[in-house]
Design a protein around this motif. Structure first.
Motif, short mmCIF file in Angstrom:
data_model
loop_
_atom_site.label_atom_id
_atom_site.label_comp_id
_atom_site.label_asym_id
_atom_site.label_seq_id
_atom_site.Cartn_x
_atom_site.Cartn_y
_atom_site.Cartn_z
N LEU A 142 -56.00 -17.60 -39.63
CA LEU A 142 -57.10 -16.93 -39.21
C LEU A 142 -58.43 -17.52 -40.12
O LEU A 142 -58.12 -17.58 -41.38
CB LEU A 142 -57.10 -15.51 -39.00
CG LEU A 142 -56.12 -14.87 -38.17
CD1 LEU A 142 -56.12 -13.55 -38.23
CD2 LEU A 142 -56.42 -15.34 -36.56
N VAL A 143 -59.43 -17.68 -39.41
CA VAL A 143 -60.71 -17.97 -40.17
C VAL A 143 -61.75 -16.78 -39.97
O VAL A 143 -62.08 -16.73 -38.63
CB VAL A 143 -61.22 -19.42 -39.92
CG1 VAL A 143 -62.71 -19.69 -40.62
CG2 VAL A 143 -60.32 -20.58 -40.13
N LEU A 144 -62.05 -16.11 -40.78
CA LEU A 144 -62.88 -15.09 -40.70
C LEU A 144 -64.23 -15.19 -41.44
O LEU A 144 -64.40 -15.71 -42.66
CB LEU A 144 -62.23 -13.71 -41.39
CG LEU A 144 -62.99 -12.41 -40.97
CD1 LEU A 144 -62.55 -12.07 -39.49
CD2 LEU A 144 -62.07 -11.35 -41.90
N ARG A 145 -65.42 -15.22 -40.52
CA ARG A 145 -66.73 -15.36 -41.14
C ARG A 145 -67.44 -14.21 -41.13
O ARG A 145 -67.64 -13.34 -40.05
CB ARG A 145 -67.54 -16.45 -40.35
CG ARG A 145 -68.78 -16.98 -40.64
CD ARG A 145 -69.26 -17.96 -40.02
NE ARG A 145 -68.75 -19.24 -40.14
CZ ARG A 145 -69.09 -20.59 -39.53
NH1 ARG A 145 -70.14 -20.55 -39.05
NH2 ARG A 145 -68.06 -21.40 -39.87
N LEU A 146 -67.87 -13.73 -42.23
CA LEU A 146 -68.55 -12.58 -42.61
C LEU A 146 -70.10 -12.91 -43.19
O LEU A 146 -70.44 -13.88 -43.93
CB LEU A 146 -67.64 -11.94 -43.97
CG LEU A 146 -66.14 -11.89 -43.61
CD1 LEU A 146 -65.54 -10.87 -44.88
CD2 LEU A 146 -65.97 -10.72 -42.37
N GLU A 186 -67.01 -17.65 -45.74
CA GLU A 186 -65.75 -17.87 -44.90
C GLU A 186 -64.30 -17.48 -45.59
O GLU A 186 -64.25 -17.99 -46.61
CB GLU A 186 -65.84 -19.36 -44.43
CG GLU A 186 -64.48 -19.73 -43.60
CD GLU A 186 -64.64 -21.18 -43.06
OE1 GLU A 186 -65.21 -21.74 -42.08
OE2 GLU A 186 -64.08 -21.94 -43.99
N VAL A 187 -63.71 -16.71 -45.00
CA VAL A 187 -62.36 -16.30 -45.29
C VAL A 187 -61.31 -16.93 -44.63
O VAL A 187 -60.97 -16.61 -43.41
CB VAL A 187 -62.31 -14.63 -45.39
CG1 VAL A 187 -60.95 -14.33 -45.94
CG2 VAL A 187 -63.18 -13.91 -46.13
N ARG A 188 -60.57 -17.78 -45.25
CA ARG A 188 -59.49 -18.48 -44.40
C ARG A 188 -58.11 -17.52 -44.85
O ARG A 188 -57.67 -17.54 -46.18
CB ARG A 188 -59.38 -19.90 -44.88
CG ARG A 188 -60.52 -20.61 -44.55
CD ARG A 188 -60.47 -22.04 -44.81
NE ARG A 188 -59.52 -22.79 -43.97
CZ ARG A 188 -59.74 -23.40 -42.73
NH1 ARG A 188 -61.15 -23.45 -42.49
NH2 ARG A 188 -58.99 -23.95 -41.92
N MET A 189 -57.30 -17.38 -43.85
CA MET A 189 -56.13 -16.62 -43.89
C MET A 189 -55.04 -17.62 -43.61
O MET A 189 -55.00 -17.91 -42.27
CB MET A 189 -56.20 -15.30 -43.25
CG MET A 189 -57.28 -14.22 -43.86
SD MET A 189 -56.73 -12.76 -42.83
CE MET A 189 -58.59 -12.03 -43.42
#
Length: 450
Positions: free
Chosen positions: A89-93, A131-134
């Motif tokens: 998942l790619v989470l953009r905060l 950007e948080v890449r999981m």
């Protein structure tokens, strides 16, 4: 009800089997949906537990007092976008006032445990946006490159990063690179992927393999020049220096420095020249640099000549379209004078498994202490795992897909017609007239087989 129970048991068993045997398939079928729901449902509580929330602003507190409402809760970073990928998942905060991207990076391990993900990395896209890449599973255990990768001239996809993104070797951004690693650490596979990626491009490949050519000679149909001993390597490097000087003369003649020419059209390297005048770029692959630098003599003219030529190419070769790719097991000052000067010019650094901490420091000691620690922690059974970094201090854990020598040879043979004939390197063009019983010489200056 019995039929529903049986179907549920089959689905659960299928999911468990896929997660055990095919984690990539499990992620695409079940894992991505479950992970996205888990992140959205537990996002606020996880951020609060990880200390990634900010207290309410003064105007919100004042508004709550005036309207006699409860005190507002602390707020986590706002989710701008949640995008599923083939690996995670790619989470953009959007960060709140007072927060910093370092806060998210420092809590990445806690986020990994809280969201039940395999890995979490983050990077700052712009001011206030992170950007948080999981990753949902270990993407480096069985490397599968994406079916579509972004390929540009002199930019080769060579490996997969631990966050699921593709690791590129961009020669125009990082002209020269050093690859270190112990025996059976995966350097040869990394090099094959590099050659296989360059083979379809309009580029001249030059190889120096002083192990009698056993690594690079099978790929000879795609090489414009090859050397298999230090004597031939010295002459080949001198020829490259001569070509570099000739290219600079061409750039000077075509710079077009007049008052009528806009600044953007003034040529400073080969990429500013028109297509019909642009020389072919050259990538020089040195398989084992210690065989060039080590010498039994205290003052060896041949050794000094080789190192001097390599240093000149590293310092001046970029604008002339000459790029160095140097491999070795060690690359320290024990190899003699000029080695540390050469290493300082090699911006890109890749370290596979090493046998001691000193070898890791040779690659990353002047860049990032964290990368040194990561390099010495690579397990011996995970062949091909490497740490890739550059002079900015950033680094990534990567692994190249397994490419057999047969596969690399087939790719080079398929694109053999792209091998350019460079006049300066013609004496070193590999001769492929030998039979299976009589090995062919790599060049006309190479020693004859006995």
């Amino acid at each position: 009800m019995t039929g529903f129970t049986v179907a549920l048991v089959l689905v659960v068993a299928t999911a468990g089997l896929l997660r055990w045997r095919r984690p990539a398939w499990y992620w695409l079928t079940f894992g991505v949906t479950l992970a996205a729901l888990r992140v959205l449902v537990h996002y606020g509580s996880v951020m609060d537990a990880c200390g990634l929330t900010v207290p309410p602003s003064r105007w919100r507190l004042a508004l709550a007092r005036m309207t006699n409402r409860p005190v507002p809760e602390s707020r986590p970073p706002r989710i701008l976008r949640l995008r599923p990928t083939r690996t995670g998942l790619v989470l953009r905060l959007k960060l709140r006032p007072g927060q910093d991207a370092f806060d998210i990076a420092a809590a990445s391990d806690r986020l990994r445990h809280s969201f039940s993900m395999y890995g979490v990395t983050c990077r700052e896209l712009r001011s206030g946006v992170v950007e948080v890449r999981m990753t949902g599973y270990d993407v480096l255990k069985r490397v599968q490159m994406p079916p579509k990768v972004e390929v540009r001239p002199m930019r080769v996809p060579v490996a997969l990063r631990e966050d699921g993104s593709v690791h590129y070797r961009d020669y125009r951004a990082i002209p020269h690179a050093l690859t270190l690693g112990a025996t059976e650490s995966g350097k040869s596979v990394y090099q094959r992927n590099l050659v296989a990626g360059l083979a379809p491009m309009d580029v001249a490949l030059v190889g120096i393999d002083c192990k009698q050519g056993v690594e690079l000679f099978p790929l000879a149909r795609r090489f414009s020049a090859l050397a298999d001993n230090p004597d031939t390597a010295a002459e080949l490097l001198d020829a490259l220096v001569t070509r570099m000087e000739d290219v600079y003369q061409l750039i000077r003649a075509e710079q077009r420095i007049t008052s009528a020419v806009p600044d953007a059209e003034i040529a400073a390297d080969i990429w500013d020249l028109p297509d019909h005048l642009r020389p072919t770029p050259v990538v020089v692959l040195v398989d084992e640099v210690a065989e060039l630098a080590l010498s039994t003599k205290k003052n060896d003219p041949r050794r000094d000549r080789i190192i001097r030529a390599l240093v000149r190419l590293a310092q001046l070769g970029r604008a002339a379209g000459i790029y160095l790719e140097i491999c070795g097991q060690r690359f320290g000052s024990e190899l003699g004078d000029g080695i540390t000067m050469l290493r300082a010019q090699l911006t890109g650094r890749t370290a596979h498994r090493v046998n001691d901490e000193a070898s890791a420091k040779m690659a990353f000691g002047d860049i990032s202490p964290d990368a040194v620690l990561a390099a010495i922690q690579i397990p011996a059974e995970m062949r091909g795992i490497a740490i890739a970094g550059d002079s900015t201090g950033g680094w990534h854990r990567i692994r190249a897909p397994h490419t057999s020598l047969r596969q690399a040879v087939n790719i080079c043979n398929r694109h053999a017609q792209r091998t350019p004939d460079l006049p300066e390197l013609a004496p070193f063009r590999p001769e492929l007239t030998g039979t299976s019983g009589t090995p062919a010489a790599l060049s006309k200056t190479a020693p004859a087989a006995v």
